[in-house]
Design a protein around this motif. Structure first.
Motif, PDB file in Angstrom:
ATOM      1  N   THR A 104       8.666  83.828  26.632  1.00 13.40           N
ATOM      2  CA  THR A 104       8.411  82.675  26.527  1.00 13.40           C
ATOM      3  C   THR A 104       7.473  82.757  25.062  1.00 13.40           C
ATOM      4  N   TYR A 105       7.616  81.989  24.125  1.00 14.59           N
ATOM      5  CA  TYR A 105       7.082  82.189  22.826  1.00 14.59           C
ATOM      6  C   TYR A 105       6.618  80.804  22.588  1.00 14.59           C
ATOM      7  N   MET A 106       5.370  80.607  22.338  1.00 18.26           N
ATOM      8  CA  MET A 106       4.828  79.124  22.036  1.00 18.26           C
ATOM      9  C   MET A 106       5.411  78.038  22.782  1.00 18.26           C
ATOM     10  N   ASN A 107       5.740  78.369  24.148  1.00 16.16           N
ATOM     11  CA  ASN A 107       6.247  77.236  25.093  1.00 16.16           C
ATOM     12  C   ASN A 107       7.815  77.134  24.757  1.00 16.16           C
ATOM     13  N   GLU A 108       8.270  78.128  24.231  1.00 16.07           N
ATOM     14  CA  GLU A 108       9.786  77.910  23.831  1.00 16.07           C
ATOM     15  C   GLU A 108      10.306  79.352  23.888  1.00 16.07           C
ATOM     16  N   ILE A 109      11.580  79.461  23.828  1.00 14.17           N
ATOM     17  CA  ILE A 109      12.159  80.755  23.594  1.00 14.17           C
ATOM     18  C   ILE A 109      11.862  81.501  22.490  1.00 14.17           C
ATOM     19  N   TYR A 110      11.996  82.908  22.645  1.00 16.54           N
ATOM     20  CA  TYR A 110      11.662  83.899  21.548  1.00 16.54           C
ATOM     21  C   TYR A 110      12.557  83.446  20.232  1.00 16.54           C
ATOM     22  N   PRO A 111      12.223  83.125  19.162  1.00 14.55           N
ATOM     23  CA  PRO A 111      13.112  82.808  18.010  1.00 14.55           C
ATOM     24  C   PRO A 111      14.331  83.444  17.741  1.00 14.55           C
ATOM     25  N   PHE A 159      16.789  85.964  32.782  1.00 14.68           N
ATOM     26  CA  PHE A 159      15.649  86.129  33.015  1.00 14.68           C
ATOM     27  C   PHE A 159      14.512  86.046  32.167  1.00 14.68           C
ATOM     28  N   GLY A 160      13.209  85.999  32.301  1.00 14.86           N
ATOM     29  CA  GLY A 160      12.429  85.986  31.192  1.00 14.86           C
ATOM     30  C   GLY A 160      10.884  86.352  31.752  1.00 14.86           C
ATOM     31  N   SER A 161       9.996  86.301  30.810  1.00 18.92           N
ATOM     32  CA  SER A 161       8.646  86.636  31.018  1.00 18.92           C
ATOM     33  C   SER A 161       7.728  85.823  30.482  1.00 18.92           C
ATOM     34  N   GLY A 215       8.880  78.306  29.951  1.00 21.28           N
ATOM     35  CA  GLY A 215       9.858  77.749  28.915  1.00 21.28           C
ATOM     36  C   GLY A 215      11.044  78.273  28.691  1.00 21.28           C
ATOM     37  N   SER A 216      11.084  79.778  28.458  1.00 16.34           N
ATOM     38  CA  SER A 216      12.077  80.509  28.266  1.00 16.34           C
ATOM     39  C   SER A 216      13.364  80.497  29.202  1.00 16.34           C
ATOM     40  N   VAL A 217      12.905  80.645  30.448  1.00 20.77           N
ATOM     41  CA  VAL A 217      13.906  80.741  31.768  1.00 20.77           C
ATOM     42  C   VAL A 217      14.459  79.549  31.798  1.00 20.77           C
ATOM     43  N   LYS A 218      13.902  78.347  31.524  1.00 19.81           N
ATOM     44  CA  LYS A 218      14.590  77.083  31.769  1.00 19.81           C
ATOM     45  C   LYS A 218      15.574  76.874  30.554  1.00 19.81           C
ATOM     46  N   ILE A 219      15.185  77.385  29.532  1.00 22.55           N
ATOM     47  CA  ILE A 219      16.212  77.107  28.199  1.00 22.55           C
ATOM     48  C   ILE A 219      17.326  78.275  28.646  1.00 22.55           C
ATOM     49  N   LEU A 220      17.062  79.163  29.082  1.00 19.44           N
ATOM     50  CA  LEU A 220      18.313  80.105  29.080  1.00 19.44           C
ATOM     51  C   LEU A 220      19.239  79.769  30.149  1.00 19.44           C
ATOM     52  N   HIS A 221      18.486  79.172  31.502  1.00 17.33           N
ATOM     53  CA  HIS A 221      19.388  78.809  32.461  1.00 17.33           C
ATOM     54  C   HIS A 221      20.122  77.567  31.954  1.00 17.33           C
TER      55      HIS A 221
END
Length: 140
Positions: free
Chosen positions: A53-60, A82-84, A90-96
C-alpha cells in the motif's frame, strides 16, 4: 518498498512449485519493463499480483500495470493477490476488485500483510500458492 511484498511473492511461488507447477516467473515492476510482464501474462494461465500500500493506494507501477492489463482485456486467467501495509490498507482491496472486474477465477481470499512478515503470513502465501498450483493443474 520494505521487501514484505517480495517475501509474500517468494512464499507464494514456493507453494506453486511444491504444488507441482515448475514454470514460475516472478517480476519486479520497479525493475522490469511492463512489456515483459505483459508477454508473460499472455503466455501463462495463472497470475498473482502483489503490491504494498502506497499513500492509501496501490503502488504506482502496479497501478500502471493493472491499467495496461485491463486495457488489453486479457481473459481467462486464474488469479491470486496479496499485499502489505503498515498502518492503512488499500492495495489488497484494489487488487481483489481488479481480479473481479477482469472476471478471472480467483484462487482464494487475498492476503493482507500488516507490518512485517510473520510465519502466519508466510504460510498463508505458501498455501495460496499451493491452491494456485492445484487449479492450474486441473485445467491442463
Amino acid at each position: 518498498m520494505y521487501g514484505n511484498t517480495q517475501q509474500l511473492a517468494e512464499a507464494f511461488a514456493e507453494g506453486v512449485v511444491d504444488g507441482g507447477v515448475s514454470n514460475v516467473v516472478i517480476h519486479n515492476v520497479s525493475t522490469t519493463d511492463a512489456s515483459y510482464i505483459l508477454a508473460d501474462i499472455f503466455k501463462y494461465k495463472g497470475i498473482a499480483i502483489g503490491s504494498p500500500t502506497y499513500m492509501n493506494e496501490i503502488y504506482p507501477n502496479i497501478e500502471s500495470l493493472l491499467k495496461k492489463i485491463e486495457h488489453r482485456g486479457i481473459p481467462n486467467h486464474i488469479y491470486a493477490c496479496f499485499g502489505s501495509r503498515t498502518w492503512a490498507g488499500g492495495s489488497v482491496k484494489i487488487l481483489h476488485e481488479f481480479g473481479q472486474r477482469m472476471k478471472w477465477e480467483i484462487v482464494s481470499a487475498p492476503i493482507d500483510n500488516l507490518q512485517g512478515i510473520k510465519n502466519s503470513d508466510y504460510q498463508a502465501a505458501y498455501q495460496q500458492g499451493l491452491a494456485m498450483a492445484k487449479q492450474l493443474i486441473a485445467v491442463r
